[in-house]
Design a protein around this motif. Sequence first.
Motif, PDB file in Angstrom:
ATOM      1  N   ALA A   1       0.812  -1.214   0.000  1.00 38.47           N
ATOM      2  CA  ALA A   1       0.000   0.000   0.000  1.00 38.47           C
ATOM      3  C   ALA A   1       0.846   1.264   0.000  1.00 38.47           C
ATOM      4  O   ALA A   1       0.441   2.291  -0.556  1.00 38.47           O
ATOM      5  CB  ALA A   1      -0.939  -0.007   1.200  1.00 38.47           C
ATOM      6  N   LYS A   2       2.017   1.191   0.603  1.00 40.67           N
ATOM      7  CA  LYS A   2       2.872   2.365   0.720  1.00 40.67           C
ATOM      8  C   LYS A   2       3.983   2.393  -0.319  1.00 40.67           C
ATOM      9  O   LYS A   2       4.786   3.325  -0.332  1.00 40.67           O
ATOM     10  CB  LYS A   2       3.485   2.422   2.119  1.00 40.67           C
ATOM     11  CG  LYS A   2       2.461   2.603   3.225  1.00 40.67           C
ATOM     12  CD  LYS A   2       3.144   2.696   4.587  1.00 40.67           C
ATOM     13  CE  LYS A   2       2.126   2.913   5.693  1.00 40.67           C
ATOM     14  NZ  LYS A   2       2.778   3.001   7.029  1.00 40.67           N
ATOM     15  N   ASN A   3       4.054   1.370  -1.173  1.00 46.44           N
ATOM     16  CA  ASN A   3       5.158   1.282  -2.143  1.00 46.44           C
ATOM     17  C   ASN A   3       6.505   1.470  -1.448  1.00 46.44           C
ATOM     18  O   ASN A   3       7.369   2.235  -1.911  1.00 46.44           O
ATOM     19  CB  ASN A   3       5.001   2.315  -3.270  1.00 46.44           C
ATOM     20  CG  ASN A   3       3.970   1.894  -4.278  1.00 46.44           C
ATOM     21  OD1 ASN A   3       4.028   0.802  -4.821  1.00 46.44           O
ATOM     22  ND2 ASN A   3       3.014   2.766  -4.499  1.00 46.44           N
ATOM     23  N   THR A   4       6.653   0.778  -0.355  1.00 45.01           N
ATOM     24  CA  THR A   4       7.818   0.966   0.501  1.00 45.01           C
ATOM     25  C   THR A   4       8.450  -0.378   0.838  1.00 45.01           C
ATOM     26  O   THR A   4       7.750  -1.363   1.062  1.00 45.01           O
ATOM     27  CB  THR A   4       7.411   1.692   1.794  1.00 45.01           C
ATOM     28  OG1 THR A   4       6.905   2.995   1.457  1.00 45.01           O
ATOM     29  CG2 THR A   4       8.597   1.859   2.738  1.00 45.01           C
ATOM     30  N   VAL A   5       9.763  -0.377   0.876  1.00 50.59           N
ATOM     31  CA  VAL A   5      10.514  -1.554   1.286  1.00 50.59           C
ATOM     32  C   VAL A   5      11.325  -1.177   2.529  1.00 50.59           C
ATOM     33  O   VAL A   5      11.759  -0.038   2.671  1.00 50.59           O
ATOM     34  CB  VAL A   5      11.429  -2.067   0.152  1.00 50.59           C
ATOM     35  CG1 VAL A   5      12.475  -1.031  -0.232  1.00 50.59           C
ATOM     36  CG2 VAL A   5      12.086  -3.378   0.532  1.00 50.59           C
ATOM     37  N   TYR A   6      11.471  -2.143   3.409  1.00 56.48           N
ATOM     38  CA  TYR A   6      12.161  -1.915   4.673  1.00 56.48           C
ATOM     39  C   TYR A   6      13.357  -2.855   4.802  1.00 56.48           C
ATOM     40  O   TYR A   6      13.363  -3.948   4.241  1.00 56.48           O
ATOM     41  CB  TYR A   6      11.220  -2.157   5.856  1.00 56.48           C
ATOM     42  CG  TYR A   6       9.969  -1.324   5.809  1.00 56.48           C
ATOM     43  CD1 TYR A   6       8.782  -1.846   5.310  1.00 56.48           C
ATOM     44  CD2 TYR A   6       9.962  -0.005   6.270  1.00 56.48           C
ATOM     45  CE1 TYR A   6       7.625  -1.088   5.263  1.00 56.48           C
ATOM     46  CE2 TYR A   6       8.805   0.763   6.225  1.00 56.48           C
ATOM     47  CZ  TYR A   6       7.645   0.209   5.719  1.00 56.48           C
ATOM     48  OH  TYR A   6       6.511   0.975   5.667  1.00 56.48           O
ATOM     49  N   LEU A   7      14.328  -2.412   5.586  1.00 58.60           N
ATOM     50  CA  LEU A   7      15.443  -3.277   5.947  1.00 58.60           C
ATOM     51  C   LEU A   7      15.618  -3.175   7.460  1.00 58.60           C
ATOM     52  O   LEU A   7      16.074  -2.160   7.972  1.00 58.60           O
ATOM     53  CB  LEU A   7      16.731  -2.870   5.238  1.00 58.60           C
ATOM     54  CG  LEU A   7      17.907  -3.808   5.477  1.00 58.60           C
ATOM     55  CD1 LEU A   7      17.639  -5.171   4.835  1.00 58.60           C
ATOM     56  CD2 LEU A   7      19.212  -3.216   4.945  1.00 58.60           C
ATOM     57  N   GLN A   8      15.202  -4.224   8.154  1.00 63.15           N
ATOM     58  CA  GLN A   8      15.393  -4.300   9.598  1.00 63.15           C
ATOM     59  C   GLN A   8      16.770  -4.860   9.870  1.00 63.15           C
ATOM     60  O   GLN A   8      17.084  -5.973   9.420  1.00 63.15           O
ATOM     61  CB  GLN A   8      14.323  -5.187  10.227  1.00 63.15           C
ATOM     62  CG  GLN A   8      14.474  -5.379  11.733  1.00 63.15           C
ATOM     63  CD  GLN A   8      14.253  -4.092  12.505  1.00 63.15           C
ATOM     64  OE1 GLN A   8      13.332  -3.337  12.202  1.00 63.15           O
ATOM     65  NE2 GLN A   8      15.082  -3.845  13.511  1.00 63.15           N
ATOM     66  N   MET A   9      17.574  -4.111  10.589  1.00 64.90           N
ATOM     67  CA  MET A   9      18.956  -4.512  10.838  1.00 64.90           C
ATOM     68  C   MET A   9      19.153  -4.695  12.339  1.00 64.90           C
ATOM     69  O   MET A   9      19.007  -3.742  13.106  1.00 64.90           O
ATOM     70  CB  MET A   9      19.924  -3.449  10.304  1.00 64.90           C
ATOM     71  CG  MET A   9      19.724  -3.129   8.831  1.00 64.90           C
ATOM     72  SD  MET A   9      20.956  -1.991   8.166  1.00 64.90           S
ATOM     73  CE  MET A   9      20.592  -0.510   9.104  1.00 64.90           C
ATOM     74  N   ASN A  10      19.454  -5.919  12.726  1.00 68.68           N
ATOM     75  CA  ASN A  10      19.664  -6.251  14.130  1.00 68.68           C
ATOM     76  C   ASN A  10      21.113  -6.662  14.369  1.00 68.68           C
ATOM     77  O   ASN A  10      21.835  -6.995  13.431  1.00 68.68           O
ATOM     78  CB  ASN A  10      18.724  -7.373  14.557  1.00 68.68           C
ATOM     79  CG  ASN A  10      17.264  -7.020  14.375  1.00 68.68           C
ATOM     80  OD1 ASN A  10      16.859  -5.876  14.590  1.00 68.68           O
ATOM     81  ND2 ASN A  10      16.461  -7.992  13.981  1.00 68.68           N
ATOM     82  N   SER A  11      21.501  -6.636  15.620  1.00 69.65           N
ATOM     83  CA  SER A  11      22.856  -7.054  16.009  1.00 69.65           C
ATOM     84  C   SER A  11      23.915  -6.381  15.136  1.00 69.65           C
ATOM     85  O   SER A  11      24.821  -7.025  14.619  1.00 69.65           O
ATOM     86  CB  SER A  11      22.987  -8.579  15.916  1.00 69.65           C
ATOM     87  OG  SER A  11      22.054  -9.221  16.744  1.00 69.65           O
ATOM     88  N   LEU A  12      23.784  -5.089  14.991  1.00 65.43           N
ATOM     89  CA  LEU A  12      24.712  -4.351  14.141  1.00 65.43           C
ATOM     90  C   LEU A  12      26.112  -4.378  14.724  1.00 65.43           C
ATOM     91  O   LEU A  12      26.305  -4.380  15.940  1.00 65.43           O
ATOM     92  CB  LEU A  12      24.230  -2.916  13.977  1.00 65.43           C
ATOM     93  CG  LEU A  12      23.028  -2.752  13.035  1.00 65.43           C
ATOM     94  CD1 LEU A  12      22.340  -1.412  13.261  1.00 65.43           C
ATOM     95  CD2 LEU A  12      23.469  -2.883  11.590  1.00 65.43           C
TER      96      LEU A  12
END
Length: 125
Positions: free
Chosen positions: A75-86
């Motif tokens: 719906a938002k034409n959006t992609v996410y990148l969740q980055m953990n344990s950086l």
Amino acid sequence: QVKLLESGGGLVQAGDSLRLSCSSSTLIFNTNTMGWFRQAPGKEREFVAAIHWSPGTTDYAESVKGRFAISRDFAKNTVYLQMNSLNPEDTAVYYCARGVTNQRTVRDRNVYEYWGQGTQVTVAS
């Protein structure tokens, strides 16, 4: 004209998490792949993760597998990148990209047609 706008970068401590967002100015088609790449100082731009808009299959670089997760919002034409344990090795400018890829080319930055301006991620030790 397709424009990609990233957000969510910043300065964090080792072990922390960040979520990057990338919004497209135009509709993302089912045939598109949305990818994340990163470039550290003095290094080439490297593949991080990608998601095929439909059916949502994903691919990750070995260095981030198990720590990063890519997802999408139709719906938002959006992609996410969740980055953990950086960790400090994750420090780089992160770029969002859009293109049409297949299994063989999904990690090839030359295949992606549109790019965002990048967002800086800095991980302090």
